[in-house]
Design a protein around this motif. Sequence first.
Motif, PDB file in Angstrom:
ATOM      1  N   GLU A   1       0.829  -1.200   0.000  1.00 40.49           N
ATOM      2  CA  GLU A   1       0.000   0.000   0.000  1.00 40.49           C
ATOM      3  C   GLU A   1       0.869   1.259   0.000  1.00 40.49           C
ATOM      4  O   GLU A   1       0.565   2.253  -0.675  1.00 40.49           O
ATOM      5  CB  GLU A   1      -0.914  -0.001   1.218  1.00 40.49           C
ATOM      6  N   ARG A   2       1.961   1.203   0.769  1.00 36.95           N
ATOM      7  CA  ARG A   2       2.857   2.360   0.810  1.00 36.95           C
ATOM      8  C   ARG A   2       3.527   2.579  -0.567  1.00 36.95           C
ATOM      9  O   ARG A   2       3.695   3.713  -1.011  1.00 36.95           O
ATOM     10  CB  ARG A   2       3.922   2.149   1.886  1.00 36.95           C
ATOM     11  N   ILE A   3       3.895   1.482  -1.231  1.00 37.60           N
ATOM     12  CA  ILE A   3       4.465   1.612  -2.583  1.00 37.60           C
ATOM     13  C   ILE A   3       3.429   2.195  -3.533  1.00 37.60           C
ATOM     14  O   ILE A   3       3.728   3.085  -4.351  1.00 37.60           O
ATOM     15  CB  ILE A   3       4.948   0.236  -3.084  1.00 37.60           C
ATOM     16  N   SER A   4       2.193   1.706  -3.417  1.00 40.13           N
ATOM     17  CA  SER A   4       1.121   2.240  -4.257  1.00 40.13           C
ATOM     18  C   SER A   4       0.927   3.728  -4.002  1.00 40.13           C
ATOM     19  O   SER A   4       0.717   4.521  -4.931  1.00 40.13           O
ATOM     20  CB  SER A   4      -0.178   1.469  -3.990  1.00 40.13           C
ATOM     21  N   TRP A   5       0.999   4.115  -2.739  1.00 41.13           N
ATOM     22  CA  TRP A   5       0.874   5.537  -2.405  1.00 41.13           C
ATOM     23  C   TRP A   5       2.028   6.339  -3.017  1.00 41.13           C
ATOM     24  O   TRP A   5       1.827   7.443  -3.536  1.00 41.13           O
ATOM     25  CB  TRP A   5       0.869   5.721  -0.883  1.00 41.13           C
ATOM     26  N   GLU A   6       3.238   5.792  -2.969  1.00 38.42           N
ATOM     27  CA  GLU A   6       4.416   6.483  -3.514  1.00 38.42           C
ATOM     28  C   GLU A   6       4.257   6.698  -5.027  1.00 38.42           C
ATOM     29  O   GLU A   6       4.567   7.767  -5.555  1.00 38.42           O
ATOM     30  CB  GLU A   6       5.679   5.666  -3.232  1.00 38.42           C
ATOM     31  N   ILE A   7       3.784   5.656  -5.706  1.00 34.97           N
ATOM     32  CA  ILE A   7       3.572   5.782  -7.162  1.00 34.97           C
ATOM     33  C   ILE A   7       2.500   6.822  -7.437  1.00 34.97           C
ATOM     34  O   ILE A   7       2.617   7.644  -8.359  1.00 34.97           O
ATOM     35  CB  ILE A   7       3.197   4.408  -7.752  1.00 34.97           C
ATOM     36  N   SER A   8       1.421   6.805  -6.647  1.00 32.19           N
ATOM     37  CA  SER A   8       0.354   7.798  -6.822  1.00 32.19           C
ATOM     38  C   SER A   8       0.886   9.207  -6.606  1.00 32.19           C
ATOM     39  O   SER A   8       0.551  10.137  -7.359  1.00 32.19           O
ATOM     40  CB  SER A   8      -0.790   7.511  -5.851  1.00 32.19           C
ATOM     41  N   ALA A   9       1.708   9.363  -5.559  1.00 32.20           N
ATOM     42  CA  ALA A   9       2.261  10.687  -5.284  1.00 32.20           C
ATOM     43  C   ALA A   9       3.160  11.139  -6.417  1.00 32.20           C
ATOM     44  O   ALA A   9       3.167  12.336  -6.784  1.00 32.20           O
ATOM     45  CB  ALA A   9       3.045  10.648  -3.966  1.00 32.20           C
ATOM     46  N   ARG A  10       3.902  10.191  -6.969  1.00 35.56           N
ATOM     47  CA  ARG A  10       4.767  10.537  -8.095  1.00 35.56           C
ATOM     48  C   ARG A  10       3.930  11.018  -9.275  1.00 35.56           C
ATOM     49  O   ARG A  10       4.253  12.018  -9.925  1.00 35.56           O
ATOM     50  CB  ARG A  10       5.603   9.306  -8.497  1.00 35.56           C
ATOM     51  N   VAL A  11       2.833  10.346  -9.582  1.00 33.95           N
ATOM     52  CA  VAL A  11       1.961  10.740 -10.688  1.00 33.95           C
ATOM     53  C   VAL A  11       1.315  12.096 -10.407  1.00 33.95           C
ATOM     54  O   VAL A  11       1.183  12.940 -11.297  1.00 33.95           O
ATOM     55  CB  VAL A  11       0.899   9.661 -10.943  1.00 33.95           C
ATOM     56  N   ARG A  12       0.935  12.336  -9.136  1.00 33.05           N
ATOM     57  CA  ARG A  12       0.346  13.625  -8.781  1.00 33.05           C
ATOM     58  C   ARG A  12       1.328  14.768  -9.040  1.00 33.05           C
ATOM     59  O   ARG A  12       0.939  15.850  -9.487  1.00 33.05           O
ATOM     60  CB  ARG A  12      -0.066  13.636  -7.308  1.00 33.05           C
ATOM     61  N   ARG A  13       2.603  14.507  -8.737  1.00 28.35           N
ATOM     62  CA  ARG A  13       3.590  15.559  -8.955  1.00 28.35           C
ATOM     63  C   ARG A  13       3.792  15.841 -10.452  1.00 28.35           C
ATOM     64  O   ARG A  13       3.992  16.990 -10.843  1.00 28.35           O
ATOM     65  CB  ARG A  13       4.925  15.154  -8.317  1.00 28.35           C
ATOM     66  N   VAL A  14       3.720  14.769 -11.232  1.00 27.89           N
ATOM     67  CA  VAL A  14       3.908  14.959 -12.679  1.00 27.89           C
ATOM     68  C   VAL A  14       2.682  15.621 -13.298  1.00 27.89           C
ATOM     69  O   VAL A  14       2.781  16.591 -14.063  1.00 27.89           O
ATOM     70  CB  VAL A  14       4.196  13.601 -13.364  1.00 27.89           C
ATOM     71  N   VAL A  15       1.492  15.085 -12.951  1.00 28.85           N
ATOM     72  CA  VAL A  15       0.242  15.604 -13.515  1.00 28.85           C
ATOM     73  C   VAL A  15      -0.324  16.633 -12.533  1.00 28.85           C
ATOM     74  O   VAL A  15      -1.327  16.387 -11.848  1.00 28.85           O
ATOM     75  CB  VAL A  15      -0.747  14.458 -13.784  1.00 28.85           C
ATOM     76  N   ASP A  16       0.296  17.765 -12.482  1.00 30.56           N
ATOM     77  CA  ASP A  16      -0.112  18.844 -11.569  1.00 30.56           C
ATOM     78  C   ASP A  16      -1.025  19.804 -12.323  1.00 30.56           C
ATOM     79  O   ASP A  16      -0.591  20.507 -13.243  1.00 30.56           O
ATOM     80  CB  ASP A  16       1.124  19.580 -11.054  1.00 30.56           C
ATOM     81  N   LEU A  17      -2.309  19.811 -11.936  1.00 30.99           N
ATOM     82  CA  LEU A  17      -3.271  20.633 -12.669  1.00 30.99           C
ATOM     83  C   LEU A  17      -2.995  22.123 -12.536  1.00 30.99           C
ATOM     84  O   LEU A  17      -3.458  22.925 -13.366  1.00 30.99           O
ATOM     85  CB  LEU A  17      -4.693  20.321 -12.194  1.00 30.99           C
ATOM     86  N   GLN A  18      -2.263  22.520 -11.512  1.00 31.15           N
ATOM     87  CA  GLN A  18      -1.956  23.951 -11.353  1.00 31.15           C
ATOM     88  C   GLN A  18      -1.050  24.457 -12.475  1.00 31.15           C
ATOM     89  O   GLN A  18      -1.115  25.627 -12.857  1.00 31.15           O
ATOM     90  CB  GLN A  18      -1.272  24.179  -9.985  1.00 31.15           C
ATOM     91  N   THR A  19      -0.210  23.578 -12.992  1.00 29.07           N
ATOM     92  CA  THR A  19       0.726  23.979 -14.061  1.00 29.07           C
ATOM     93  C   THR A  19       0.439  23.290 -15.392  1.00 29.07           C
ATOM     94  O   THR A  19       0.925  23.734 -16.432  1.00 29.07           O
ATOM     95  CB  THR A  19       2.172  23.651 -13.636  1.00 29.07           C
ATOM     96  N   LEU A  20      -0.334  22.209 -15.342  1.00 25.87           N
ATOM     97  CA  LEU A  20      -0.534  21.408 -16.551  1.00 25.87           C
ATOM     98  C   LEU A  20      -1.209  22.195 -17.668  1.00 25.87           C
ATOM     99  O   LEU A  20      -0.790  22.137 -18.825  1.00 25.87           O
ATOM    100  CB  LEU A  20      -1.363  20.162 -16.202  1.00 25.87           C
ATOM    101  N   PHE A  21      -2.248  22.954 -17.327  1.00 22.09           N
ATOM    102  CA  PHE A  21      -3.008  23.676 -18.351  1.00 22.09           C
ATOM    103  C   PHE A  21      -2.300  24.937 -18.824  1.00 22.09           C
ATOM    104  O   PHE A  21      -2.790  25.612 -19.729  1.00 22.09           O
ATOM    105  CB  PHE A  21      -4.404  24.016 -17.815  1.00 22.09           C
ATOM    106  N   LYS A  22      -1.182  25.263 -18.205  1.00 18.37           N
ATOM    107  CA  LYS A  22      -0.398  26.403 -18.659  1.00 18.37           C
ATOM    108  C   LYS A  22       0.720  25.973 -19.600  1.00 18.37           C
ATOM    109  O   LYS A  22       1.433  26.819 -20.141  1.00 18.37           O
ATOM    110  CB  LYS A  22       0.208  27.130 -17.452  1.00 18.37           C
ATOM    111  N   GLN A  23       0.879  24.681 -19.784  1.00 17.48           N
ATOM    112  CA  GLN A  23       1.942  24.163 -20.630  1.00 17.48           C
ATOM    113  C   GLN A  23       1.420  23.903 -22.038  1.00 17.48           C
ATOM    114  O   GLN A  23       0.218  23.933 -22.311  1.00 17.48           O
ATOM    115  CB  GLN A  23       2.503  22.861 -20.020  1.00 17.48           C
TER     116      GLN A  23
END
Length: 869
Positions: free
Chosen positions: A171-193
Amino acid sequence: LKLEMPTVNLDREVTVLATVPVVIQSLKRCAVTWQKLISRVLEEQLKKVPQGHGPLAEIDLWREKNATLSALTEQIKLPEVQKVLEILRKAESKFTGDFQIVLNDLKKHHMEAQDSAKFLSTLERHLKNLSTGTGVDVISNTIPSLLNALRLVWIMSRCYNKDERMVPFLERISWEISARVRRVVDLQTLFKQDIAVAKKKITEGKTTLEQWKKCYFTTCIQVEESGSKRYWKFDVKRLFEKTDYMVLICQDLYDIFQVTEELYNVFIPELTTVTENPKAIDELRKEVNIIISPMEDLTFDPFSMETARDWAFVMEEFREDVTVEIVKQIFVQNLKDPPRYKNHPPVAGAISWSRSLSQRIQHTITRFQEEEELLASERGKEVMVKKMEEYENQKYRQWRERTEHMLPLLLKDTLLTATSVTEEPVTTKKSVCFTLNFSPEILEIIIETKYMEQLGLPIPEMARYMALQEDKYLGYTNKLKAMLDRYHKLMEMMNEAETKLLDQYVQELWRILKSGQKRLTWKSVGIGEFILQCTQTIGKLELLVHQVHHISEDISSKLQSIESTNLFKFPHSKNGDKHPGSRDFRSRLSNARRCFVRMKLTLLKLMGKCDLFLAVRKTIDLRNHLYHFLHSSYYAYWENRIYQVLTQLIVKNLQAFNATIVANVPLLQIEAVLSVPGITLQPNASEIEKMTEQSIQDCVEVTKHFVRWMHGTCIECPPQRVKANEVVTFSFYRDVSQSPLIIEQTVLIAQNVHKLLASLNKCLNQWKRYDLLWKSDKDAVLGRLAAEKPACVIFDEQLQFYMKVSQEVTQQPLIKDEQFVRLQLAPLASAVQENAKSWVMSLGKLLNELVREDLFSLQDEIQVGVFSL
């Protein structure tokens, strides 16, 4: 953490100290202190939890536990502590039992911490790459390696081989992968790119999540296949529920950017330059930005399952806005050339298309804001629908006006159009070409009328009448097309001679067809009768053409038989070596040629005895004044065909003759003979060339037996007397013999025969080395030898030479095959041998005479000597 050591002196033996009460009491107090310290440390360590949600926090926790418990364990192992415990055990103190339980707990938890820290440390490198690694390749390579390492930990570890340990860690590994994806797919900056960059990031995040789940199940299979009795049967929902939801959100985000990109691509610079309202395009581009603007200002985390309803509402709103925007763009982009349903006509199809777009807007738009400009900022349903209604009305109005104007004009068109129409007798079979003159616009008006009526629009009366008569007009056009196809096919079947022969019927057919080209229109009532009359006339002409073709095929088969005749039936040897000589060779060729002439003349005369050509006249009911004109051209056509056939007959046979000459198959036998003072061929080269020329001449003169016809008939020309004793027969010989093709073949054959003779002479030149046998003056040579009276050795050399020549000749090949000629060298070899033997006999006779003279002279000398004694 440090254990407090006892203050008593422990230097004496354990057995002694175990009997001293003061020492025992002091040691018990010290041991109680140790027990409390160890119990407190164990309690604290068991209460500790990882400081973070990721797997690295759990590794750090185990390392900390391992360090703390290792420190206590090492102190317990000190000699002083071990002596205290041994003294207490010797004293049989009850306290030692309780203390041993605490020590066992310490040992157990220490081994657990040590084992966990050791095995989890093997995962640290992979987990750090997962957390802080850069690049999608690093992540894609890390996940399989990490799960493979986890599989080994599951098999080898004594602590992480249970569900209660492994599931939380996964579960912790799954959380780490999710957090990694959240950092990459950041909606605050994504739509400005840039859109391409954003799509790439979303794809990478989605791929990472999907790979995590895929690799997990692959590892489950590997664990089962490894033979381990402990399978990975974990709660999949706990591990992948959140990541699966994130995959769906990533797909939604990708779809948003994909749709946005497609909307932007519609407004290419070329569209702005060709549109009548460039400002409208700019406004539509701005509206696309407005559609995606809510995504940039979300007040919730879209990746959280707790906000799933909020995200669903945002996506629904986006899809509605996109639908409206797409409809607008489709309408603006396809105004001039709208897409149509299958089989829909242009105008009715455009109206149906506009109505379908309007219905889509009415089903998806729930609120709107009306603007003043029509295309500049059409954000409202009513504005868009109004624009589409105006478009439909304009299309309908233009169609009605054009239909009412054009339909009467189109119905005044004649049924047919013609090209190269002439009133003169036909000169070529393609003089007239008729085509159907039914405008496709009439059918289009009929189809438009039907669909307009389905759309509920008023229809002009004439258009309604045409729509009701559709089947009748379609029947007319189909029958006219079939009739014209039949007519053109029939005209293509006839050659020029047959067209002239049947000109009377062709002219009659054209007269009928021209009424459809000049008089009948699509409003006429006699269209059906016109089609019937044309069909009947074409059928009658077809019958005549088939009958003429039957007769023509019969004549052609006879001509084909003539053309395929072989005029050079070369005699073949019955035994392997015997071939005919020149006279026999010519005689056999002439006999075969005479047989052909008798057979073919009989065949050709059948063509002129009216049984074929009179059949044409019987077939075609011609008036007498047309008979001579039409048949003369028909006879001229066939006479020209006979000329072509005879020309091909001679050309093919000369080609075959030439091929026979150069082939390596002997057919003619000649001899090499000695004709003092030289060696010659028998027959000689001149005779062979004359024989070849005569064979060619005989082949060409075959055409003299084919007599020309009198003008305008198929009757042979009778012989004409030009002088008292000279009669001339008009045959095809003169025309055929002057053909360039025949002259070319004649020259080629002569050249090949000349080359053959040159090759044979070259072969004879090899025998000239023996020419001294017959060129030398035998009497003069023998006279000189008799006068010189040489030694016997000289005679022996001469005799050996001539005997060697005689023997050498017998070893020479006596047959030489050169192309179609077999050269017999036996007569020449025999003559050379006879000459060599003659020299041997002459030399022997001379030697005998000289020896006899010497013998007689010696005898006389002997006698004189005897008498003198």
